[in-house]
Design an enzyme around this catalytic site. Sequence first.
Site, PDB file in Angstrom:
ATOM      1  N   ASP A   1       0.916  -1.033  -0.065  1.00  0.00           N
ATOM      2  CA  ASP A   1       0.072   0.101  -0.111  1.00  0.00           C
ATOM      3  C   ASP A   1       0.698   1.244  -0.222  1.00  0.00           C
ATOM      4  OD1 ASP A   1       0.859  -0.273   2.711  1.00  0.00           O
ATOM      5  OD2 ASP A   1      -1.501   0.054   3.547  1.00  0.00           O
TER       6      ASP A   1
ATOM      7  N   ASP B   1      -5.544  -0.173   5.987  1.00  0.00           N
ATOM      8  CA  ASP B   1      -6.157  -0.610   7.044  1.00  0.00           C
ATOM      9  C   ASP B   1      -7.529   0.380   7.122  1.00  0.00           C
ATOM     10  OD1 ASP B   1      -4.381  -2.400   7.128  1.00  0.00           O
ATOM     11  OD2 ASP B   1      -3.399  -1.574   8.866  1.00  0.00           O
TER      12      ASP B   1
HETATM   13  C1  GLA Z   1       0.035  -2.386   8.492  1.00  0.00           C
HETATM   14  C2  GLA Z   1      -0.205  -1.345   7.916  1.00  0.00           C
HETATM   15  C3  GLA Z   1      -0.518  -1.429   6.654  1.00  0.00           C
HETATM   16  C4  GLA Z   1       0.245  -2.162   5.438  1.00  0.00           C
HETATM   17  C5  GLA Z   1       0.309  -3.561   6.292  1.00  0.00           C
HETATM   18  C6  GLA Z   1       1.212  -4.343   5.453  1.00  0.00           C
HETATM   19  O1  GLA Z   1      -1.085  -3.230   8.497  1.00  0.00           O
HETATM   20  O2  GLA Z   1      -0.976  -0.578   8.785  1.00  0.00           O
HETATM   21  O3  GLA Z   1      -0.608  -0.031   5.891  1.00  0.00           O
HETATM   22  O4  GLA Z   1       1.111  -1.692   5.269  1.00  0.00           O
HETATM   23  O5  GLA Z   1       0.998  -3.415   7.522  1.00  0.00           O
HETATM   24  O6  GLA Z   1       0.482  -4.695   4.357  1.00  0.00           O
END
Ligand code: GLA
Length: 380
Positions: A39, A173
């Site tokens: 992301d 997320d």
């Molecule tokens: C955490 C971060 C997300 C993403 C994941 C790995 O959950 O909050 O933004 O980078 O790690 O995919």
Amino acid sequence: MANSLTTNVTETFQKIYGEQPSMLLQAPGRVNLIGEHTDYSDGFVLPVAINLGITMAMRPREDSKVRVYSIDFDETMEIDLSDYQNTNDSWQEYIKSLAWALQEDGYELRGWDGVMAGNIPIGAGLSSSAALENIAAKAFALASDFTLSLAKMAILSQKGENQWVGVNVGIMDQLISAAGQQGHAMLIDCRTLEYEHIPIPDHVTFMVLDTMTRRELTNSNYNLRRQEVEQACEVMQIDLLRDCSQAMLCAFQEQLEPLIFKRAHHVVTENDRVLRFGEAMRTADLQKMGELLNQSHASLRDDYEVSSKELNTIVEISQAHPACLGARMTGAGFAGCALALIDAAQVDSFKQYVYDNYHAKTGIEPNIFPVDSANGVQVL
Ligand code: GLA
């Protein structure tokens, strides 16, 4: 998610503030099916909002005070919106981070009283922080009488976590916790923030495999991985790895340090896997979905190096069960949860098998449960 949480926060609200709350809000955690550590390179991700989350009872105030009692922590946060500091107070900083991000963006905020409780295991990689940020964003918007689009909510929640809490997370997320849809996973283009809800196929179940190991994201190598992909971009003179194809990466292999090449290789191949997984999901090609999950795990373990001994163990055990189509670690990694795609008819035997073998190998009792999808942030 919420029946017992709803009753709990409502009754506690009445006890503390002597009145009924005027609103009940709910925000879900998430499980990411595929698209890990992509992301923040403007890539693709495919998470599901889950039926574990945070519930908040609230009531707007006339002044600029915010008081929130957390049932889980048995602590109260009390701030005045005209003057508050970062005091490194775990959950409280996530609520303050939203006050800060909204005010920075020009919103006039009014105070509110709240009581919250949740059922997402903290630090397990199921996004308890994004749920907390989004529910705070929604509470501020309701108390202060403005609306926030789902994308805006996610952007400000992310900004708060990046700049107030100090963890450089991407947008996944926050966006899935804002905009998820029950029965569906959500394919997100993290560059445009466009998303598509893809139905979860019948006859299969996604199982969450919690290794019961925990990490602190702030102390982890998460920010280091971000720096490593930035280094790759510098060498290739691009802004973000979204702009790099597999052919381009190979052309630069000589000029990239081996470690930096491996990091970039994960991101570039993972983006491709997400798009292929999305296609396989639309046509319910379960075998293909499983293969892509297995490949994603190998890439996270070997190229990106964000797995752990326990995550590898639970994934290998799962992959050996006949009901399992594919499995991988999920979330930021280093500890926490993995995920397996299995034949829905064999949930019980799969669960028993993984439990027994993981326990025998590690001495730890894992927590294994099916993913139950949910909607994004809601006013109940
Ligand atoms: C955490 C971060 C997300 C993403 C994941 C790995 O959950 O909050 O933004 O980078 O790690 O995919």
